[in-house]
Design an enzyme around this catalytic site. Sequence first.
Site, mmCIF file in Angstrom:
data_model
loop_
_atom_site.group_PDB
_atom_site.id
_atom_site.type_symbol
_atom_site.label_atom_id
_atom_site.label_comp_id
_atom_site.label_asym_id
_atom_site.label_seq_id
_atom_site.Cartn_x
_atom_site.Cartn_y
_atom_site.Cartn_z
ATOM 1 N N GLU A 1 0.829 -1.211 0.000
ATOM 2 C CA GLU A 1 0.000 0.000 0.000
ATOM 3 C C GLU A 1 0.865 1.264 0.000
ATOM 4 O O GLU A 1 0.726 2.143 0.848
ATOM 5 C CB GLU A 1 -0.990 -0.018 1.173
ATOM 6 C CG GLU A 1 -2.015 -1.129 1.015
ATOM 7 C CD GLU A 1 -3.182 -1.062 2.000
ATOM 8 O OE1 GLU A 1 -3.042 -0.430 3.065
ATOM 9 O OE2 GLU A 1 -4.240 -1.649 1.704
ATOM 10 N N GLU B 1 -5.821 -7.355 -1.763
ATOM 11 C CA GLU B 1 -6.474 -7.489 -0.454
ATOM 12 C C GLU B 1 -7.951 -7.178 -0.605
ATOM 13 O O GLU B 1 -8.311 -6.170 -1.212
ATOM 14 C CB GLU B 1 -5.903 -6.479 0.564
ATOM 15 C CG GLU B 1 -4.470 -6.698 0.947
ATOM 16 C CD GLU B 1 -3.993 -5.684 1.991
ATOM 17 O OE1 GLU B 1 -4.837 -5.060 2.665
ATOM 18 O OE2 GLU B 1 -2.774 -5.514 2.107
#
Length: 676
Positions: free
Chosen positions: A213, A311
Amino acid sequence: MKGKLKYLCIIAGLVLIVGIGAVLVLMRPASNGIGSISGRDPIPQEADIYVPYIPGTTDADGFMRGMDVSSVLAIYNSWQEADGSSHFKNFEGEELDIQGFFYLLHDAGTNYIRLRVWNDPFDADGNGYGGGNNDIEATIEMGQYATNAGMKVLIDFHYSDFWADPNKQMVPKAWESYTIDEKADALYEYTKDCLIQLKEAGVDVGMVQIGNETTNALCGEKNWENITKLFSAGSRAVREVDSDILVAIHFTNPEQAGNLANRAKKLYNYGVDYDVFACSYYPFWHGTTENLTEVLKDIADTYDKKVVVAETSWAFTLEDGDGNGNTVGVGSNDTVGDYEFSAQGQATEIAAVIQAVKDVGDKGIGVFYWEPAWIPVQVYDGTQATLAENQALWEKYGSGWASSYAGAYDPNDAGRWYGGSAVDNQALFDFEGNPLESLNTYKYVQTGTTGSGIRVTGVESPVLEYTLGDTLSLPTELKVTYNAASPETLPVVWDETEAAAVDMNTPGTYTVHGIVTAGEEEVEAVCAVSVQKAGLLKNPGFEDADMTMYTVEGSSGNDRTGDDPHSGSYSFHFYNSGTVDFTVEQTVTLDAGHYVFSLYAQGGDVGSDANTFAYVKIGDNVISEPFTLAGWVAWQTPEISFDVDEDGVEVTVGVSITATQDGAWGTLDDWQLLMN
Ligand code: CA
């Protein structure tokens, strides 16, 4: 507790049905072959839940059906300590050892395992930071179980000693003093060394993420020249170890217009060599699946890159399993969600995300479910004793999201909020370790299932709050959710008589019914309208920066912040590593009448001798209403009714918090003082 018991009974029913389903499946060709029968859809599998057939998701199609189980070894070790057993069971109710757990995932249709790696998640005394204590050794062990079970592995390097996400990309301790060039060299060497260790241990690494991320930063670097230099160093290391391993770069927030396109452009401009553009997608925060497809397709087509969702997850219940409040729970997301909070809702969500990735076209190559097995180290029964036992296990085995030891590295987040699993209700196992039928979604999408068809499971129930004299405005569309399809926003027709009866000049609560037509179904909707006198406090929700209307006295560290508001973006927050002892109050002048003062409060770690109460002071007369802080987002709503006998009386309303235990924390929000 009643709700949980009922839930467990339902699960027991599901397990029986799945048991029968498994026998039927065995009599058919292996699922890999089913998708390749030319010109015909495969035969749907018997199942209680409905999962649509999504073409192009088999092993033969090369589609990645992944799960991130990074915490599972720490959970397993905690259980071994607690009662010498593994709580994970298969669909027949047989207990599984850690290798057996990975076989179960594979049998359920998973073909890829994602594992996060932190450089050095330990303090100077060797105590783990938690979150699985996932250094390369733990990753190798879990990677071997995955490989043994026939699955490939995605290595998710955070290049940090602990969690990395859009808000936090802390440099590893050992690299703290490095220049950007030294950091790039260190990252290259570290990546290469880890991958060689994994290869030598026989782990079948198929893809590597250079960072986690990394939307805003990486390894403490925030400018894109430096960030992309680090990406390139990591990528070069992967290429040199094995040119067949895919290199992925991972971002999040697809819902923010232009966000991911902008990141992809930066990768292009700085010449980063990568194969896969990876993205997180959580329906609570990340927009619609249609938008996800659009954003990923644009990048895939513009830059000729593969794309994956690295995810995603959804909750099967709003209950908490381990005594550590959940990200999604009662009081935070318990209004109509995107999907049902059930195993069916999870399966529907997973299928919707797979479909969104398939809709990108050939370049959409996979989906990874995040932490399907981060379940309680022991089911919390509401007692302090159980919570203490769980805390001890989290500390010792790193099976919670963070241990207290992480505070040395990450004082502002882990150091304050350390504890257990905030996602135990998003697992694909129940709190006792029994697999939910949603665990089979990856198997089911390859053929579809026979489960009961699509039906409406919920309609948004708006709650409108007005002050006297406002104009009523009922919504024209409402969100409708289905058991096994993505949610839709559909027109609503309100009952005209009930709508006309809402008197905006008289305080009260009103109900207006409506009808939403969803396909063949007509569904009733309910809108609650509350009309109240204007509140008498200034800045009651702490949204304004001007706090001069409040008086705060006592220990320091208590102030307006953006931490855990009940509504809006701000709250009154308190925290202290030592004693917390303060009052916050506001004085107003009231005329004769009957009044009610109320507020919202949440918090914890206050200790058994804490004294927490709301109060109203009229002259020497003090009325107090105690409340108990019961944990994160467990909102308490103390309320005090009182009378003022004459006009022009000064009245003070406030809250007093006294807690001698170290580390007490909490927030106060949405104060309200109304004349009734
Ligand atoms: Ca929890």
